[in-house]
Structure formats: C-alpha cells, structure tokens
Design a protein around this motif. Sequence first.
Motif, PDB file in Angstrom:
ATOM      1  N   GLU A   1       8.033 -28.302 -31.615  1.00  0.00           N
ATOM      2  CA  GLU A   1       9.197 -29.298 -31.565  1.00  0.00           C
ATOM      3  C   GLU A   1      10.479 -28.717 -30.970  1.00  0.00           C
ATOM      4  O   GLU A   1      11.125 -29.505 -30.114  1.00  0.00           O
ATOM      5  CB  GLU A   1       9.884 -29.423 -33.233  1.00  0.00           C
ATOM      6  N   ILE A   2      10.406 -27.336 -30.781  1.00  0.00           N
ATOM      7  CA  ILE A   2      11.706 -26.906 -29.927  1.00  0.00           C
ATOM      8  C   ILE A   2      11.278 -26.834 -28.630  1.00  0.00           C
ATOM      9  O   ILE A   2      11.895 -27.381 -27.583  1.00  0.00           O
ATOM     10  CB  ILE A   2      11.738 -25.245 -30.399  1.00  0.00           C
ATOM     11  N   LEU A   3       9.715 -26.712 -28.302  1.00  0.00           N
ATOM     12  CA  LEU A   3       9.384 -26.522 -26.979  1.00  0.00           C
ATOM     13  C   LEU A   3       9.740 -28.176 -26.348  1.00  0.00           C
ATOM     14  O   LEU A   3       9.955 -28.194 -25.223  1.00  0.00           O
ATOM     15  CB  LEU A   3       7.744 -26.463 -26.798  1.00  0.00           C
ATOM     16  N   LYS A   4       9.123 -29.081 -27.297  1.00  0.00           N
ATOM     17  CA  LYS A   4       9.259 -30.694 -26.866  1.00  0.00           C
ATOM     18  C   LYS A   4      10.850 -31.022 -26.559  1.00  0.00           C
ATOM     19  O   LYS A   4      11.184 -31.439 -25.221  1.00  0.00           O
ATOM     20  CB  LYS A   4       8.758 -31.399 -27.823  1.00  0.00           C
ATOM     21  N   PHE A   5      11.604 -30.412 -27.497  1.00  0.00           N
ATOM     22  CA  PHE A   5      13.239 -30.705 -27.285  1.00  0.00           C
ATOM     23  C   PHE A   5      13.649 -29.856 -25.844  1.00  0.00           C
ATOM     24  O   PHE A   5      14.251 -30.908 -25.014  1.00  0.00           O
ATOM     25  CB  PHE A   5      13.958 -30.000 -28.346  1.00  0.00           C
ATOM     26  N   LEU A   6      13.394 -28.712 -25.660  1.00  0.00           N
ATOM     27  CA  LEU A   6      13.913 -28.176 -24.570  1.00  0.00           C
ATOM     28  C   LEU A   6      13.247 -28.807 -23.088  1.00  0.00           C
ATOM     29  O   LEU A   6      14.003 -28.823 -22.221  1.00  0.00           O
ATOM     30  CB  LEU A   6      13.380 -26.449 -24.513  1.00  0.00           C
ATOM     31  N   LYS A   7      12.057 -29.157 -23.209  1.00  0.00           N
ATOM     32  CA  LYS A   7      11.363 -29.602 -22.133  1.00  0.00           C
ATOM     33  C   LYS A   7      11.907 -30.901 -21.745  1.00  0.00           C
ATOM     34  O   LYS A   7      12.283 -31.163 -20.666  1.00  0.00           O
ATOM     35  CB  LYS A   7       9.810 -29.543 -22.048  1.00  0.00           C
ATOM     36  N   GLU A   8      11.925 -31.741 -22.860  1.00  0.00           N
ATOM     37  CA  GLU A   8      12.387 -33.313 -22.670  1.00  0.00           C
ATOM     38  C   GLU A   8      13.709 -33.664 -22.323  1.00  0.00           C
ATOM     39  O   GLU A   8      14.139 -34.127 -21.888  1.00  0.00           O
ATOM     40  CB  GLU A   8      11.777 -34.134 -23.752  1.00  0.00           C
ATOM     41  N   GLU A   9      14.587 -32.747 -23.160  1.00  0.00           N
ATOM     42  CA  GLU A   9      15.879 -32.891 -23.102  1.00  0.00           C
ATOM     43  C   GLU A   9      16.630 -32.134 -22.166  1.00  0.00           C
ATOM     44  O   GLU A   9      17.878 -32.541 -21.644  1.00  0.00           O
ATOM     45  CB  GLU A   9      16.600 -32.816 -24.628  1.00  0.00           C
ATOM     46  N   HIS A  10      16.201 -30.913 -21.669  1.00  0.00           N
ATOM     47  CA  HIS A  10      16.877 -29.972 -20.846  1.00  0.00           C
ATOM     48  C   HIS A  10      16.171 -29.629 -19.516  1.00  0.00           C
ATOM     49  O   HIS A  10      16.499 -28.682 -18.891  1.00  0.00           O
ATOM     50  CB  HIS A  10      17.212 -28.614 -21.683  1.00  0.00           C
ATOM     51  N   SER A  11      14.986 -30.299 -19.531  1.00  0.00           N
ATOM     52  CA  SER A  11      14.043 -29.895 -18.186  1.00  0.00           C
ATOM     53  C   SER A  11      13.418 -28.492 -18.156  1.00  0.00           C
ATOM     54  O   SER A  11      13.619 -27.691 -16.894  1.00  0.00           O
ATOM     55  CB  SER A  11      14.926 -30.396 -17.044  1.00  0.00           C
ATOM     56  N   PHE A  12      13.171 -27.742 -19.027  1.00  0.00           N
ATOM     57  CA  PHE A  12      12.922 -26.563 -19.281  1.00  0.00           C
ATOM     58  C   PHE A  12      11.477 -26.541 -18.702  1.00  0.00           C
ATOM     59  O   PHE A  12      10.649 -27.484 -19.065  1.00  0.00           O
ATOM     60  CB  PHE A  12      13.025 -25.894 -20.465  1.00  0.00           C
TER      61      PHE A  12
END
Length: 184
Positions: free
Chosen positions: A37-48
């Motif tokens: 969930e953390i990975l998805k949030f950072l990738k999708e919301e913050h382009s990590f």
Amino acid sequence: MDQAEKTMLDNLYKNTGKTLEQWIIIVKQKNFAKHGEILKFLKEEHSFTHGFANLVALKSRGTDAGSVENKDELIAKQYKGKEHLKPLYDKLLTEILKFGKDIEVAPKNAYVSLRRKKQFAILQAATKTRFEIGLNLKGQKPEGILEAINTPNAMCSHKINLSDEKDITPEIINWLRAAYQEAL
C-alpha cells in the motif's frame, strides 16, 4: 549506514525536496497496513521510482536491515529452519573474505550483500533445500554451473545454486572472485 543507503537518501532529498524523515511522517499519517500500500501510494501519488518507494516503505515500517542493530540476528533469522545450510554460508564467506580487505558484508532481512565499490554478490538460503549465490557478472555468458538471471530489476545478473557445503568447488570460488574483481 552504508554508502549506498547514504547516496539514496541524498538523492531522495534532491529528487523530492523532502528528507526521509519527512516522508516517513507523510506515510505514517496514512496508516497503511501493508508494504504494498505504501509503495502504491508513493508511486502513484508522488511519482516515486520503485527503489525510493521501497526505501521509504521499509524505513517507515522499521523492517529494513538498517533498522536492526544486531546484524547477527538477521543472519540467524535467515537460517531459522535452514540450519543445515549455515555451514555452507560460513565456508563461502571465509573464502570470499580472502579476496581482499575492501569487502563490505551487509546482512539484509533475506540475504547477505557483498560489496566493494558496488555489490558483487549475494548469499542466500533461498529455500529449505537450496542455497543461492547471486553474482554480478554483466556480459558474461552462462556456462557450467553459472545460470543467467533474466528478470527485470534483478539485483544480480547470474546465480549458482547449491545444496550442501560439499558443493563448493574451485569453479564457484573463481566465479565469486571474478565478480569481486569487476566490482571496482
């Protein structure tokens, strides 16, 4: 903190304008239950990228190897239920450390990373019956016991599978030495 992690943390700040500590606060405010969930949030919301998202996720949950004070505990956990593979690890490490004094042994949760200026090998009790040596030998064609790893984002380019301490041959030591010599 090892040099690779320090570089990642410096680049995290350069790329995002926020420190690791600031990202941990942001992630913890979301109350995520799972790493994914953390990975998805950072990738999708913050382009990590995956690497930075994974770093922040591990640090925010305290599940990375760097959050563990006693590195021997990490190794003990790796061999829980696989104790018969530990002598294989010990013998390999003894041989590898003879290559030079510049080797960094960095235990992680699931494997041990071996580095010089960059990672040249990993040692891992992959299953209850299989020990895996991961090697960075870019451009090397697989031959003999050396298998290519063809998965995207693999930490190593090749692997050698073993099941017993008796499987350690001069050929294996030579492949490890070759990876060590390339890691300049």
